[in-house]
Scaffold this active site. Sequence first.
Site, PDB file in Angstrom:
ATOM      1  N   TYR A 142       0.866  -1.180   0.000  1.00 49.12           N
ATOM      2  CA  TYR A 142       0.000   0.000   0.000  1.00 49.12           C
ATOM      3  C   TYR A 142       0.902   1.229   0.000  1.00 49.12           C
ATOM      4  CZ  TYR A 142      -3.333   3.485   1.842  1.00 49.12           C
ATOM      5  OH  TYR A 142      -4.110   4.598   2.038  1.00 49.12           O
ATOM      6  N   ASP A 237       9.328   2.646  -0.821  1.00 46.34           N
ATOM      7  CA  ASP A 237       8.333   3.362  -0.015  1.00 46.34           C
ATOM      8  C   ASP A 237       8.642   3.049   1.453  1.00 46.34           C
ATOM      9  OD1 ASP A 237       4.673   3.475   0.124  1.00 46.34           O
ATOM     10  OD2 ASP A 237       6.243   4.161   1.510  1.00 46.34           O
ATOM     11  N   LYS A 265       5.108   9.515   8.276  1.00 50.55           N
ATOM     12  CA  LYS A 265       4.999   9.025   9.662  1.00 50.55           C
ATOM     13  C   LYS A 265       6.078   9.589  10.597  1.00 50.55           C
ATOM     14  CE  LYS A 265       2.641   4.845   8.062  1.00 50.55           C
ATOM     15  NZ  LYS A 265       1.262   4.889   8.584  1.00 50.55           N
TER      16      LYS A 265
HETATM   17  P1  KE4 Z   1      -0.344   8.574   4.479  1.00 44.03           P
HETATM   18  O1  KE4 Z   1      -0.897   9.248   3.242  1.00 44.03           O
HETATM   19  O2  KE4 Z   1      -1.412   7.844   5.267  1.00 44.03           O
HETATM   20  O3  KE4 Z   1       0.491   9.533   5.340  1.00 44.03           O
HETATM   21  O4  KE4 Z   1       0.714   7.473   3.998  1.00 44.03           O
HETATM   22  C1  KE4 Z   1       0.301   6.515   3.068  1.00 44.03           C
HETATM   23  C2  KE4 Z   1       1.222   5.317   3.151  1.00 44.03           C
HETATM   24  C3  KE4 Z   1       2.212   5.170   2.197  1.00 44.03           C
HETATM   25  N1  KE4 Z   1       3.073   4.124   2.245  1.00 44.03           N
HETATM   26  C4  KE4 Z   1       2.988   3.195   3.222  1.00 44.03           C
HETATM   27  C5  KE4 Z   1       3.968   2.062   3.231  1.00 44.03           C
HETATM   28  C6  KE4 Z   1       1.990   3.301   4.228  1.00 44.03           C
HETATM   29  O5  KE4 Z   1       1.921   2.362   5.199  1.00 44.03           O
HETATM   30  C7  KE4 Z   1       1.100   4.384   4.198  1.00 44.03           C
HETATM   31  C8  KE4 Z   1       0.004   4.549   5.227  1.00 44.03           C
HETATM   32  N2  KE4 Z   1      -0.144   3.497   6.170  1.00 44.03           N
HETATM   33  C9  KE4 Z   1      -1.468   3.329   6.721  1.00 44.03           C
HETATM   34  C10 KE4 Z   1      -1.570   2.047   7.552  1.00 44.03           C
HETATM   35  N3  KE4 Z   1      -0.758   1.013   7.134  1.00 44.03           N
HETATM   36  C11 KE4 Z   1      -1.820   4.538   7.545  1.00 44.03           C
HETATM   37  C12 KE4 Z   1      -3.027   4.359   8.416  1.00 44.03           C
HETATM   38  C13 KE4 Z   1      -4.279   4.845   7.725  1.00 44.03           C
HETATM   39  O6  KE4 Z   1      -4.449   4.649   6.502  1.00 44.03           O
HETATM   40  O7  KE4 Z   1      -5.100   5.436   8.467  1.00 44.03           O
END
Ligand code: KE4
Length: 422
Positions: A142, A237, A265
């Site tokens: 993701y 990523d 993060k």
């Molecule tokens: P954000 O747009 O949520 O800051 O990041 C997206 C993203 C990109 N790449 C990786 C590997 C990620 O894990 C994420 C976001 N992770 C999720 C949970 N695995 C955030 C939690 C959520 O979606 O509320």
Amino acid sequence: MSDSKELNARARELIPGGVNSPVRSCRSVGAEPLFIRQGYGSKIVTEEGREMIDFVLSWGPLLLGHAHPEVLRAAREALDKGSSFGAPCTGELDLAELIIDALPGVEMVRLVNSGTEASMSAIRAARAYTGRNKILKFEGNYHGHVDSLLARAGSGVATLSIPGTPGVPEDTVKDTLIAPYNDPQAVRDIFAEHGGEIAAVILEPVAGNMGTVVPDREFLTELRRICSEQGSQLIFDEVITGFRVAYSGAQGYFGVTPDLTCLGKIIGGGFPVGAIGGHREVMEMFAPCGSVYQAGTLAGNPVAMAAGAATLRTLAGMDYADLEQRTREFATKLQQILQPQAGPVQLNCIGSLFTLFFTPDPVTDFASAQKTDTALYGAFYRQMREQNIYLSPANFECTFTSFAHTDEDLETALQAARKVSL
Ligand code: KE4
């Protein structure tokens, strides 16, 4: 005082599903979200006043734990001078330098507001730099809710069993190629067919969004070799892994250097920050140097920059090896506690993140991860939460520890696991 039940009912009237991000819905684990009033160290306190040990840590940003004094001090100091200027500030330079100094593959960085923006922009830069359109991603990975990358994605897309990419036109994903994670032969086959058309390969260098899946090192080195040979950009990523699996990220941990890195993060310390980093030649494709447009009103805002820089400065002096060992010992004991009643439990663990899969076979990719018994995970989640242990409300996510988790916290969680009846 409203409790979470009342607040959830009100939230569902105001916000789709009552949440501003789907994985918070707790739907896949048969529970209602808890409204959190406060966090400190390894703890969170709900609106009902329940103190819980937190193993989600805002989905990864809080490697120092909640409300770390250094992070709050820096943010307050910045906030006293204003929240955003829409103009350069020294905080941007401080955070950029810390990132560049830490990550082998980063000579230059563009700061944005989320991991989604980071991966979206990295893809755009790779396409512009190579003049190619196709992108290769991996099942179960993701990269944020980027249209072209939502094909067979992990995290909430997998957790909520959302089919494909509703709302995303077929044309948008026609250039998205997909391979199983940890399968170098599948990658070679795709390059044999599409080699000269592939702008980039993007992956989570440790997968966190199908649950934790650690790559075979040869998988990463083979991707590096193929991308160098074929003139494609290798994009790591590291939104989860950056500054978590090591201060130098997964690229430092495994010794494989990508062309572009996506971050989020931890680099914001709990504030909205993302970043794209890479070699100067590619990074200067971004406007105003080059013609790849990428922008953001609040990108580089001084408060988030101060919090992020304070976070990285504090992390630079922390003992990652010790936290990894403590995390592995804790997760192994959890696995041993659960197995007698749950049957075989697979543990995937690296750095300060892990996932327990309720399945007899090793979990090395999305297909094997999907064999986990999510109902059993839901029962485990609910019974641990009843004992004030707050785990990830989804099996296709990571469980996180932090430098704020004490041995007493971990033992309390193990005691709770001993009382679970599956
Ligand atoms: P954000 O747009 O949520 O800051 O990041 C997206 C993203 C990109 N790449 C990786 C590997 C990620 O894990 C994420 C976001 N992770 C999720 C949970 N695995 C955030 C939690 C959520 O979606 O509320």
